[in-house]
Design a protein around this motif. Sequence first.
Motif, PDB file in Angstrom:
ATOM      1  N   LYS A  91       0.834  -1.212   0.000  1.00  0.00           N
ATOM      2  CA  LYS A  91       0.000   0.000   0.000  1.00  0.00           C
ATOM      3  C   LYS A  91       0.868   1.261   0.000  1.00  0.00           C
ATOM      4  O   LYS A  91       1.786   1.390   0.799  1.00  0.00           O
ATOM      5  CB  LYS A  91      -0.910  -0.012   1.221  1.00  0.00           C
ATOM      6  CG  LYS A  91      -2.001   1.041   1.193  1.00  0.00           C
ATOM      7  CD  LYS A  91      -3.000   0.760   2.313  1.00  0.00           C
ATOM      8  CE  LYS A  91      -3.934   1.917   2.545  1.00  0.00           C
ATOM      9  NZ  LYS A  91      -4.778   2.258   1.399  1.00  0.00           N
ATOM     10  N   GLY A  92       0.561   2.152  -0.924  1.00  0.00           N
ATOM     11  CA  GLY A  92       1.274   3.428  -0.974  1.00  0.00           C
ATOM     12  C   GLY A  92       0.378   4.563  -0.523  1.00  0.00           C
ATOM     13  O   GLY A  92      -0.570   4.347   0.234  1.00  0.00           O
ATOM     14  N   ASP A  93       0.657   5.759  -1.035  1.00  0.00           N
ATOM     15  CA  ASP A  93      -0.109   6.924  -0.593  1.00  0.00           C
ATOM     16  C   ASP A  93      -1.300   7.236  -1.490  1.00  0.00           C
ATOM     17  O   ASP A  93      -2.026   8.192  -1.247  1.00  0.00           O
ATOM     18  CB  ASP A  93       0.818   8.156  -0.563  1.00  0.00           C
ATOM     19  CG  ASP A  93       1.929   7.980   0.456  1.00  0.00           C
ATOM     20  OD1 ASP A  93       1.679   7.287   1.470  1.00  0.00           O
ATOM     21  OD2 ASP A  93       3.029   8.515   0.232  1.00  0.00           O
ATOM     22  N   THR A  94      -1.484   6.434  -2.563  1.00  0.00           N
ATOM     23  CA  THR A  94      -2.576   6.721  -3.494  1.00  0.00           C
ATOM     24  C   THR A  94      -3.518   5.513  -3.547  1.00  0.00           C
ATOM     25  O   THR A  94      -3.166   4.435  -3.056  1.00  0.00           O
ATOM     26  CB  THR A  94      -2.019   6.971  -4.919  1.00  0.00           C
ATOM     27  OG1 THR A  94      -1.506   5.737  -5.427  1.00  0.00           O
ATOM     28  CG2 THR A  94      -0.925   8.029  -4.915  1.00  0.00           C
ATOM     29  N   LEU A 127       0.724  -3.597   4.163  1.00  0.00           N
ATOM     30  CA  LEU A 127       0.889  -2.164   4.407  1.00  0.00           C
ATOM     31  C   LEU A 127       2.353  -1.761   4.331  1.00  0.00           C
ATOM     32  O   LEU A 127       2.661  -0.609   4.031  1.00  0.00           O
ATOM     33  CB  LEU A 127       0.316  -1.803   5.781  1.00  0.00           C
ATOM     34  CG  LEU A 127      -1.162  -2.167   5.985  1.00  0.00           C
ATOM     35  CD1 LEU A 127      -1.622  -1.760   7.381  1.00  0.00           C
ATOM     36  CD2 LEU A 127      -2.030  -1.510   4.922  1.00  0.00           C
ATOM     37  N   THR A 128       3.244  -2.704   4.621  1.00  0.00           N
ATOM     38  CA  THR A 128       4.678  -2.383   4.639  1.00  0.00           C
ATOM     39  C   THR A 128       5.494  -3.464   3.933  1.00  0.00           C
ATOM     40  O   THR A 128       5.045  -4.609   3.780  1.00  0.00           O
ATOM     41  CB  THR A 128       5.206  -2.278   6.086  1.00  0.00           C
ATOM     42  OG1 THR A 128       5.134  -3.593   6.679  1.00  0.00           O
ATOM     43  CG2 THR A 128       4.412  -1.272   6.916  1.00  0.00           C
TER      44      THR A 128
END
Length: 163
Positions: A91-94, A127-128
């Motif tokens: 998961k990134g910021d978009t 998530l990471t």
Amino acid sequence: MATAISAIPNFDVTQLKNPHNIRVGIVTAQWNNDITGPMEQGALAVLEKAGLIPENIRAASVPGSYELPVAARWMLESGCDAVVCIGCLIKGDTPHFEFISESVAKGLMDLNLQSGKPVIFAVITTLTHEQALDRAGGKLGNKGAEGAEAALHMVQLKQQLLP
Ligand code: RBF
């Protein structure tokens, strides 16, 4: 707890009937290939341990997870009994993560039902990067290896139900 090779309770890949007649494809997304590479290796190790002959194990790569469904379809069209689809979405910021993960999950499920053959979702969504490493041969096992086990389990089930 998950282990690297045998995560499905009561399913022993070494007890498969006629492993020489089973053909399995592995499609691996190259995005995050520090994660998907070890997952692919884990899947290959399970198929070899199960006794499949090397000619019946077909491996291919695609650019990213979004490309997994169509390549899986081509694997089935080429004669595979099952396909293990390996990818890693972090998961990134978009909102890309959501678009890709939902599309891939739906695309692979649709292919399962349309083809009547097992199309395995060995796509980790984390998530990471650290969480991904844990699932690619780290402390939470190898989800590629587990995907190969799931493929063999489903091939065997189909043989039992539709002899
Ligand atoms: N593919 C993956 O397998 N994992 C990812 O984490 C991933 N992140 C992406 C983020 C962005 C912003 C874009 C544009 C693509 C990403 N892709 C990822 C690639 C995607 O699955 C596909 O290969 C490309 O969009 C080309 O269709």
